[in-house]
Write a protein that holds these residues in place. Sequence first.
Motif, PDB file in Angstrom:
ATOM      1  N   GLY A 199       0.801  -1.221   0.000  1.00 32.33           N
ATOM      2  CA  GLY A 199       0.000   0.000   0.000  1.00 32.33           C
ATOM      3  C   GLY A 199       0.836   1.273   0.000  1.00 32.33           C
ATOM      4  N   ARG A 200       2.131   1.150   0.253  1.00 37.03           N
ATOM      5  CA  ARG A 200       2.994   2.335   0.242  1.00 37.03           C
ATOM      6  C   ARG A 200       3.056   2.965  -1.147  1.00 37.03           C
ATOM      7  NH1 ARG A 200       6.110  -2.156  -0.284  1.00 37.03           N
ATOM      8  NH2 ARG A 200       8.011  -2.119  -1.572  1.00 37.03           N
ATOM      9  N   HIS A 201       2.728   2.183  -2.186  1.00 37.08           N
ATOM     10  CA  HIS A 201       2.779   2.693  -3.558  1.00 37.08           C
ATOM     11  C   HIS A 201       1.458   3.329  -3.995  1.00 37.08           C
ATOM     12  CE1 HIS A 201       6.658   0.848  -4.001  1.00 37.08           C
ATOM     13  NE2 HIS A 201       6.184  -0.372  -3.837  1.00 37.08           N
ATOM     14  N   TRP A 202       0.405   3.191  -3.190  1.00 34.65           N
ATOM     15  CA  TRP A 202      -0.919   3.710  -3.557  1.00 34.65           C
ATOM     16  C   TRP A 202      -0.839   5.227  -3.773  1.00 34.65           C
ATOM     17  CZ3 TRP A 202      -5.600   1.372  -4.507  1.00 34.65           C
ATOM     18  CH2 TRP A 202      -6.732   2.186  -4.493  1.00 34.65           C
ATOM     19  N   ILE A 203      -1.184   5.663  -4.959  1.00 32.76           N
ATOM     20  CA  ILE A 203      -1.136   7.069  -5.390  1.00 32.76           C
ATOM     21  C   ILE A 203       0.306   7.580  -5.481  1.00 32.76           C
ATOM     22  CG2 ILE A 203      -1.757   9.463  -4.827  1.00 32.76           C
ATOM     23  CD1 ILE A 203      -4.442   8.478  -3.854  1.00 32.76           C
ATOM     24  N   ALA A 204       1.167   7.213  -4.543  1.00 28.04           N
ATOM     25  CA  ALA A 204       2.561   7.665  -4.582  1.00 28.04           C
ATOM     26  C   ALA A 204       3.260   7.190  -5.858  1.00 28.04           C
ATOM     27  CB  ALA A 204       3.316   7.171  -3.354  1.00 28.04           C
ATOM     28  N   ASP A 205       2.935   5.967  -6.318  1.00 23.69           N
ATOM     29  CA  ASP A 205       3.540   5.422  -7.539  1.00 23.69           C
ATOM     30  C   ASP A 205       2.577   4.392  -8.117  1.00 23.69           C
ATOM     31  OD1 ASP A 205       5.047   4.324  -9.560  1.00 23.69           O
ATOM     32  OD2 ASP A 205       6.834   3.966  -8.336  1.00 23.69           O
ATOM     33  N   ASN A 206       1.582   4.870  -8.829  1.00 13.90           N
ATOM     34  CA  ASN A 206       0.528   3.983  -9.333  1.00 13.90           C
ATOM     35  C   ASN A 206       1.046   2.955 -10.339  1.00 13.90           C
ATOM     36  OD1 ASN A 206      -1.399   5.211  -7.761  1.00 13.90           O
ATOM     37  ND2 ASN A 206      -2.159   6.544  -9.378  1.00 13.90           N
ATOM     38  N   ASP A 207       2.027   3.335 -11.154  1.00 11.91           N
ATOM     39  CA  ASP A 207       2.563   2.388 -12.134  1.00 11.91           C
ATOM     40  C   ASP A 207       3.187   1.187 -11.434  1.00 11.91           C
ATOM     41  OD1 ASP A 207       1.746   3.953 -14.248  1.00 11.91           O
ATOM     42  OD2 ASP A 207       3.694   4.933 -14.513  1.00 11.91           O
ATOM     43  N   THR A 208       3.958   1.465 -10.386  1.00 10.16           N
ATOM     44  CA  THR A 208       4.535   0.355  -9.614  1.00 10.16           C
ATOM     45  C   THR A 208       3.442  -0.442  -8.918  1.00 10.16           C
ATOM     46  OG1 THR A 208       6.635   1.508  -9.263  1.00 10.16           O
ATOM     47  CG2 THR A 208       6.072  -0.216  -7.689  1.00 10.16           C
ATOM     48  N   TYR A 209       2.459   0.256  -8.353  1.00 14.52           N
ATOM     49  CA  TYR A 209       1.387  -0.429  -7.632  1.00 14.52           C
ATOM     50  C   TYR A 209       0.686  -1.452  -8.520  1.00 14.52           C
ATOM     51  CZ  TYR A 209      -2.614  -1.148  -4.548  1.00 14.52           C
ATOM     52  OH  TYR A 209      -3.552  -1.722  -3.741  1.00 14.52           O
ATOM     53  N   LEU A 210       0.431  -1.085  -9.765  1.00 11.84           N
ATOM     54  CA  LEU A 210      -0.330  -1.947 -10.670  1.00 11.84           C
ATOM     55  C   LEU A 210       0.550  -2.929 -11.436  1.00 11.84           C
ATOM     56  CD1 LEU A 210      -2.783   0.722 -12.123  1.00 11.84           C
ATOM     57  CD2 LEU A 210      -3.331  -1.067 -10.462  1.00 11.84           C
ATOM     58  N   SER A 211       1.868  -2.804 -11.318  1.00 11.44           N
ATOM     59  CA  SER A 211       2.773  -3.648 -12.102  1.00 11.44           C
ATOM     60  C   SER A 211       2.845  -5.077 -11.590  1.00 11.44           C
ATOM     61  CB  SER A 211       4.165  -3.036 -12.112  1.00 11.44           C
ATOM     62  OG  SER A 211       4.754  -3.086 -10.808  1.00 11.44           O
ATOM     63  N   GLY A 212       2.462  -5.309 -10.381  1.00  9.56           N
ATOM     64  CA  GLY A 212       2.527  -6.619  -9.755  1.00  9.56           C
ATOM     65  C   GLY A 212       2.124  -6.479  -8.302  1.00  9.56           C
ATOM     66  N   ALA A 213       2.341  -7.524  -7.516  1.00 10.35           N
ATOM     67  CA  ALA A 213       1.979  -7.446  -6.102  1.00 10.35           C
ATOM     68  C   ALA A 213       2.547  -8.634  -5.338  1.00 10.35           C
ATOM     69  CB  ALA A 213       0.458  -7.419  -5.936  1.00 10.35           C
ATOM     70  N   PRO A 214       2.917  -8.420  -4.077  1.00  9.47           N
ATOM     71  CA  PRO A 214       3.170  -9.572  -3.210  1.00  9.47           C
ATOM     72  C   PRO A 214       1.846 -10.209  -2.839  1.00  9.47           C
ATOM     73  CG  PRO A 214       3.337  -7.538  -1.957  1.00  9.47           C
ATOM     74  CD  PRO A 214       3.065  -7.147  -3.380  1.00  9.47           C
ATOM     75  N   THR A 259      -6.393  -7.982   1.540  1.00 16.85           N
ATOM     76  CA  THR A 259      -4.998  -7.606   1.329  1.00 16.85           C
ATOM     77  C   THR A 259      -4.879  -6.102   1.106  1.00 16.85           C
ATOM     78  OG1 THR A 259      -3.050  -7.972  -0.086  1.00 16.85           O
ATOM     79  CG2 THR A 259      -5.188  -8.003  -1.164  1.00 16.85           C
ATOM     80  N   ASP A 260      -3.669  -5.580   1.303  1.00 11.72           N
ATOM     81  CA  ASP A 260      -3.412  -4.172   1.034  1.00 11.72           C
ATOM     82  C   ASP A 260      -2.938  -3.946  -0.397  1.00 11.72           C
ATOM     83  OD1 ASP A 260      -0.982  -5.449   1.408  1.00 11.72           O
ATOM     84  OD2 ASP A 260      -0.072  -3.836   2.567  1.00 11.72           O
ATOM     85  N   ALA A 261      -2.977  -4.975  -1.233  1.00 16.07           N
ATOM     86  CA  ALA A 261      -2.623  -4.875  -2.645  1.00 16.07           C
ATOM     87  C   ALA A 261      -3.889  -4.978  -3.495  1.00 16.07           C
ATOM     88  CB  ALA A 261      -1.627  -5.972  -3.023  1.00 16.07           C
ATOM     89  N   TRP A 262      -3.719  -4.907  -4.823  1.00 10.16           N
ATOM     90  CA  TRP A 262      -4.885  -4.956  -5.713  1.00 10.16           C
ATOM     91  C   TRP A 262      -5.345  -6.374  -5.997  1.00 10.16           C
ATOM     92  CZ3 TRP A 262      -4.040  -7.463 -10.380  1.00 10.16           C
ATOM     93  CH2 TRP A 262      -2.701  -7.596 -10.789  1.00 10.16           C
ATOM     94  N   THR A 263      -4.589  -7.365  -5.508  1.00 11.27           N
ATOM     95  CA  THR A 263      -4.950  -8.760  -5.669  1.00 11.27           C
ATOM     96  C   THR A 263      -4.425  -9.551  -4.488  1.00 11.27           C
ATOM     97  OG1 THR A 263      -4.641 -10.754  -7.029  1.00 11.27           O
ATOM     98  CG2 THR A 263      -2.897  -9.102  -7.099  1.00 11.27           C
ATOM     99  N   VAL A 264      -5.201 -10.533  -4.026  1.00 10.56           N
ATOM    100  CA  VAL A 264      -4.774 -11.393  -2.916  1.00 10.56           C
ATOM    101  C   VAL A 264      -3.651 -12.319  -3.367  1.00 10.56           C
ATOM    102  CG1 VAL A 264      -5.515 -13.324  -1.459  1.00 10.56           C
ATOM    103  CG2 VAL A 264      -6.942 -11.280  -1.639  1.00 10.56           C
ATOM    104  N   GLY A 265      -3.742 -12.807  -4.599  1.00 12.86           N
ATOM    105  CA  GLY A 265      -2.744 -13.730  -5.119  1.00 12.86           C
ATOM    106  C   GLY A 265      -1.497 -13.004  -5.610  1.00 12.86           C
ATOM    107  N   VAL A 266      -0.347 -13.617  -5.398  1.00 15.54           N
ATOM    108  CA  VAL A 266       0.920 -13.020  -5.807  1.00 15.54           C
ATOM    109  C   VAL A 266       0.923 -12.775  -7.313  1.00 15.54           C
ATOM    110  CG1 VAL A 266       2.025 -15.295  -6.062  1.00 15.54           C
ATOM    111  CG2 VAL A 266       3.428 -13.244  -5.645  1.00 15.54           C
ATOM    112  N   GLN A 267       1.480 -11.631  -7.723  1.00 11.38           N
ATOM    113  CA  GLN A 267       1.604 -11.278  -9.132  1.00 11.38           C
ATOM    114  C   GLN A 267       2.981 -10.684  -9.399  1.00 11.38           C
ATOM    115  OE1 GLN A 267      -0.278 -11.534 -11.872  1.00 11.38           O
ATOM    116  NE2 GLN A 267      -1.949 -12.626 -10.872  1.00 11.38           N
ATOM    117  N   PRO A 268       3.683 -11.109 -10.458  1.00 12.24           N
ATOM    118  CA  PRO A 268       3.232 -12.127 -11.404  1.00 12.24           C
ATOM    119  C   PRO A 268       3.330 -13.521 -10.788  1.00 12.24           C
ATOM    120  CG  PRO A 268       5.439 -11.396 -11.961  1.00 12.24           C
ATOM    121  CD  PRO A 268       4.970 -10.505 -10.850  1.00 12.24           C
TER     122      PRO A 268
END
Length: 308
Positions: free
Chosen positions: A201-216, A236-245
């Motif tokens: 969640g540290r990337h939320w708004i601060a760096d949207n490209d990184t936030y959407l590029s993947g996730a733990p 989860t505090d990410a955009w997906t519960v499952g790890v990405q990629p």
Amino acid sequence: MTRLLIAAAGAALCLAALPPAAQEEGSGPLGLPNKAGASVLMTELNAIEAANIIRRGRVIPLGREYRPEMPLGPGQDYALSRTTSRGDTSTRVETTLSAPLTAGTYLEGLGHTGTGGEDPRFFNGFTPDEVAPEDGPGAAGVEHLKPIFTRGILIDMVTVNGGPMDAGQEITVADIEKALDWFGVNEPGNGDAVVFHTGWGRHWIADNDTYLSGAPGIGLEVAEWLIEREVALVATDAWTVGVQPVKEGPERDFPVSLALTQKHGILLHDNVESERLIDAEISEFAYIFAPVPIRGATGSPGAPLAVY
């Protein structure tokens, strides 16, 4: 009153030991001609157990603020318009929100993710035409889900990991067991909600490209562990519960969502502001959320609450 609560909690443990089909009559993956998924696992006794966790009466909203700067996926837009009506004695301002239901903090419904291929299927075997028919509300709309009032537990992966996690970094069962032992919390059980704090969640708004590029996130190992414990919801505090990629298969495939939701009806809550739980220094709480009953919708916006 104390004796009643103790008795109720004991009854909850007995009920939780039964298979879901013994708790609800009918047919289907969770003992119903089921359109409600794992929300049926959250009974009145789960609510009593959650209420007994509340000691200080403090309420923490876990929903992120909806605003134009928030991360949006490809083709998604956010717009808030206003109309002002002035009369002799009053003035009214109406606001209209145009945004996908999967923007901001949102609950994934049972019709959100299904299998691919020539014969795609969603939870309970629903087809895409049944989930999103042209002339009806759909078989897996969020209006069928039960309100969420259950025990919530936090898995603080930032502490376990020694710092925020990176995209593609997978949470293991050993990580969860370490976090539970570290904070002295019992493992999740029937009808519980599990919240993962990864630091993404540290990337939320601060760096949207990184936030959407993947996730733990979790992989199939943890997904099966949660399924065995019959949890009702995973957040989860990410955009997906499952790890990405994902480590295997197409880069943005969603095997964890298929395992949890498509096969077992477990609800997923994405983009949760779990940092507030860290700030409050709590690991166990009542998790409360009422899905907005939008008929036929495959997801619900809104802010879950943690009460302790």
